[in-house]
Design a protein around this motif. Structure first.
Motif, PDB file in Angstrom:
ATOM      1  N   GLU A  31       0.595  -1.423  -0.057  1.00 59.29           N
ATOM      2  CA  GLU A  31       0.085   0.295  -0.064  1.00 59.29           C
ATOM      3  C   GLU A  31       0.743   1.219  -0.199  1.00 59.29           C
ATOM      4  OE1 GLU A  31      -4.312  -0.902   2.128  1.00 59.29           O
ATOM      5  OE2 GLU A  31      -2.910  -0.269   3.438  1.00 59.29           O
ATOM      6  N   GLN A  32       2.478   1.410   0.141  1.00 56.73           N
ATOM      7  CA  GLN A  32       2.540   1.902   0.804  1.00 56.73           C
ATOM      8  C   GLN A  32       3.410   2.720  -0.463  1.00 56.73           C
ATOM      9  OE1 GLN A  32       5.311   2.033   3.321  1.00 56.73           O
ATOM     10  NE2 GLN A  32       4.342   1.290   5.206  1.00 56.73           N
ATOM     11  N   LEU A  33       3.939   1.616  -1.779  1.00 53.90           N
ATOM     12  CA  LEU A  33       4.201   1.827  -3.330  1.00 53.90           C
ATOM     13  C   LEU A  33       3.645   2.332  -3.506  1.00 53.90           C
ATOM     14  CD1 LEU A  33       6.299  -1.348  -3.080  1.00 53.90           C
ATOM     15  CD2 LEU A  33       7.001   0.978  -3.055  1.00 53.90           C
ATOM     16  N   LEU A  34       1.882   1.556  -3.704  1.00 56.27           N
ATOM     17  CA  LEU A  34       0.853   2.271  -4.127  1.00 56.27           C
ATOM     18  C   LEU A  34       0.136   3.590  -3.801  1.00 56.27           C
ATOM     19  CD1 LEU A  34      -1.689  -0.357  -4.055  1.00 56.27           C
ATOM     20  CD2 LEU A  34      -1.275   0.237  -6.489  1.00 56.27           C
ATOM     21  N   ALA A  35       0.641   3.623  -2.646  1.00 54.80           N
ATOM     22  CA  ALA A  35       0.134   5.715  -2.635  1.00 54.80           C
ATOM     23  C   ALA A  35       1.828   6.636  -3.077  1.00 54.80           C
ATOM     24  CB  ALA A  35       0.932   5.096  -0.977  1.00 54.80           C
ATOM     25  N   THR A  36       2.599   6.186  -3.113  1.00 50.67           N
ATOM     26  CA  THR A  36       3.660   6.729  -3.780  1.00 50.67           C
ATOM     27  C   THR A  36       3.708   6.123  -5.872  1.00 50.67           C
ATOM     28  OG1 THR A  36       5.348   5.992  -2.260  1.00 50.67           O
ATOM     29  CG2 THR A  36       5.760   6.759  -4.217  1.00 50.67           C
ATOM     30  N   LEU A  37       3.479   5.512  -5.937  1.00 47.55           N
ATOM     31  CA  LEU A  37       2.481   5.789  -7.493  1.00 47.55           C
ATOM     32  C   LEU A  37       1.917   6.509  -7.894  1.00 47.55           C
ATOM     33  CD1 LEU A  37       3.015   2.185  -8.205  1.00 47.55           C
ATOM     34  CD2 LEU A  37       4.713   3.556  -9.359  1.00 47.55           C
ATOM     35  N   GLN A  38       0.462   6.379  -6.421  1.00 40.76           N
ATOM     36  CA  GLN A  38      -0.820   7.276  -7.422  1.00 40.76           C
ATOM     37  C   GLN A  38      -0.606   8.920  -6.761  1.00 40.76           C
ATOM     38  OE1 GLN A  38      -4.864   7.842  -4.470  1.00 40.76           O
ATOM     39  NE2 GLN A  38      -4.651   6.092  -5.301  1.00 40.76           N
ATOM     40  N   ALA A  39       0.570   8.667  -5.430  1.00 41.58           N
ATOM     41  CA  ALA A  39       0.916  10.287  -5.868  1.00 41.58           C
ATOM     42  C   ALA A  39       2.106  11.218  -6.939  1.00 41.58           C
ATOM     43  CB  ALA A  39       1.611  10.510  -4.770  1.00 41.58           C
ATOM     44  N   GLY A  40       2.194  10.618  -7.442  1.00 39.09           N
ATOM     45  CA  GLY A  40       3.027  10.577  -8.308  1.00 39.09           C
ATOM     46  C   GLY A  40       2.405  11.016  -9.776  1.00 39.09           C
ATOM     47  N   ARG A  41       1.494   9.986  -9.906  1.00 40.73           N
ATOM     48  CA  ARG A  41       0.372   9.914 -10.830  1.00 40.73           C
ATOM     49  C   ARG A  41      -0.197  11.179 -11.070  1.00 40.73           C
ATOM     50  NH1 ARG A  41      -4.116   7.513 -11.153  1.00 40.73           N
ATOM     51  NH2 ARG A  41      -3.148   6.116  -9.456  1.00 40.73           N
ATOM     52  N   THR A  42      -1.086  11.455  -9.936  1.00 35.38           N
ATOM     53  CA  THR A  42      -1.811  12.046  -9.902  1.00 35.38           C
ATOM     54  C   THR A  42      -1.448  13.669  -9.667  1.00 35.38           C
ATOM     55  OG1 THR A  42      -2.097  12.345  -7.366  1.00 35.38           O
ATOM     56  CG2 THR A  42      -3.628  10.887  -9.203  1.00 35.38           C
ATOM     57  N   GLY A  43       0.057  14.105  -8.816  1.00 39.82           N
ATOM     58  CA  GLY A  43       0.846  15.163  -8.683  1.00 39.82           C
ATOM     59  C   GLY A  43      -0.192  15.685  -7.123  1.00 39.82           C
ATOM     60  N   THR A  44      -0.302  15.114  -6.773  1.00 39.34           N
ATOM     61  CA  THR A  44      -1.114  15.581  -5.142  1.00 39.34           C
ATOM     62  C   THR A  44       0.273  15.631  -4.752  1.00 39.34           C
ATOM     63  OG1 THR A  44      -1.089  13.049  -4.136  1.00 39.34           O
ATOM     64  CG2 THR A  44      -3.142  14.315  -5.396  1.00 39.34           C
TER      65      THR A  44
END
Length: 372
Positions: A350-363
């Motif tokens: 989940e931590q890796l997914l959160a990092t990927l999601q943050a990078g993809r969405t720019g959050t």
């Protein structure tokens, strides 16, 4: 006998003798009642329950194992407004051809805690027709392991079209092997009206009781699913649940997502990880086969995550992010922990997914709110 009485509209909790409470409190207006403990296994005779005056009761939980006899069962059936019932059945003593009053006309939510023979007989005798949620919690699976499956399948065959939520929880399995779960769930597979299906194993001591082929079969059932869970709560320290010929793999997860576009919550038992050096398929080829699905799933969990190192877990996270880019990862835990033996914690992924999601969405570039 200790009782806990909860009057929802007044928001307070009382612990007292049931008979004294019946004499002193405004029992006719009681809406919710929880029996937490009984001093005697056979103490649940109808005389101990002031049922006749509880005309407003809509929630009843008897959490302690009791002996259910005919007077008690008739008393339960006579509640005019009962909508939610939890009943722990230690044994049924109803005698031959018990005469029961018709009832459970308002019952919508039923949880039975029992050995399979007990809840099978209970459902057969009471025949609730308006249920929306049915939970069967199996205690002492190992005691009658050889005859449990037919009792469970017979109980599941009684599910009415009104049921939307089905939960099957199995306890005390450490000394017995589990059946194949597609066999156990067979009567429920054609029930297209189910929206929530949860299977929960409290302990796993042997091989995983569901494989990739069986998960692909489940992917063809229940087209209206909003929640599916095959959850393993605890793996015994010396167990090897991955000693299975056809372990659940990414293709089953992909097929499940494609077949269930309404899914909001998903728990998979295991997903076989791609690994470098596979002579049959490269990691890149396996990841390229995972589609950009843009699925609306919000909550994802994999019960058993094989220890494989950060590089492989990162590849798994990349594949999952392609499938489920809309996950709600706002409450991912980042506490320090030590992996136990062969298994990682799901929060690592989940931590890796959160990092990927943050990078993809720019959050990660969004300025913080509020004062510095």
């Amino acid at each position: 006998m200790n009782w806990h009485l909860s009057q929802l509209d007044e928001g307070h909790l009382i612990t007292h003798s049931a008979i004294e409470v019946a004499q002193q409190m405004t029992i006719p207006y009681l809406e919710s009642l929880r029996v937490a403990r009984m001093d005697s296994f056979n103490g649940a005779t109808v005389e101990l329950f002031p049922y006749a005056r509880l005309n407003h009761l809509h929630t009843l939980e008897i959490a302690h194992m009791i002996c259910v006899d005919r007077p008690l069962l008739n008393a339960l059936l006579e509640f005019p407004r009962l909508r939610k019932l939890t009943l722990a059945i230690g044994k049924l003593e109803l005698g031959p051809n018990p005469q029961l009053s018709p009832g459970f006309h308002e019952l919508r939510d039923l949880r039975l805690i029992s050995r399979p023979r007990g809840f099978n007989e209970f459902l057969q005798l009471t025949n609730p027709q308006q249920l929306e949620s049915l939970a069967l919690q199996i205690s002492n699976w190992f005691r009658d392991a050889d005859e449990n499956v037919p009792f469970v399948t017979t109980a599941l065959s009684k599910i009415t079209p009104s049921v939307r939520r089905l939960e099957l929880r199995i306890q005390d399995t450490i000394f017995a092997e589990l059946p194949r779960f597609t066999d156990l769930l067979a009567p429920a597979l054609p029930l297209e009206h189910l929206t929530h299906v949860v299977v929960r194993l409290d302990r796993l001591a042997y091989d995983l009781p569901i494989d990739n082929f069986e998960l692909l079969r489940l992917a063809q059932a229940w087209p209206r699913l909003r929640e599916f869970a095959f959850d393993v709560v605890h793996v015994e320290e010396d167990a090897d649940p991955l000693d299975c010929y056809d372990l659940p793999a990414l293709d089953a997860l992909v097929r499940f997502a494609q077949a269930h576009p309404l899914l909001v919550r998903l728990t998979f038992p295991y997903v076989q990880l791609p690994f470098p050096g596979n002579p049959y398929k490269s990691v890149a080829a396996e990841l390229d086969a995972v589609p950009l699905l843009n699925h609306g799933l919000q909550v994802l969990r994999v019960s058993i995550v094989e220890s494989a190192g950060v590089a492989v877990l990162r590849r798994l996270a990349m594949a999952l992010d392609r499938l489920f880019p809309n996950l709600d990862l706002s409450d991912v835990g980042y506490e320090d922990h030590i992996s136990v033996g062969y298994y990682e914690h799901w929060c690592d992924v989940e931590q890796l997914l959160a990092t990927l999601q943050a990078g993809r969405t720019g959050t990660h570039r969004t300025p913080p709110l509020g004062p510095d």
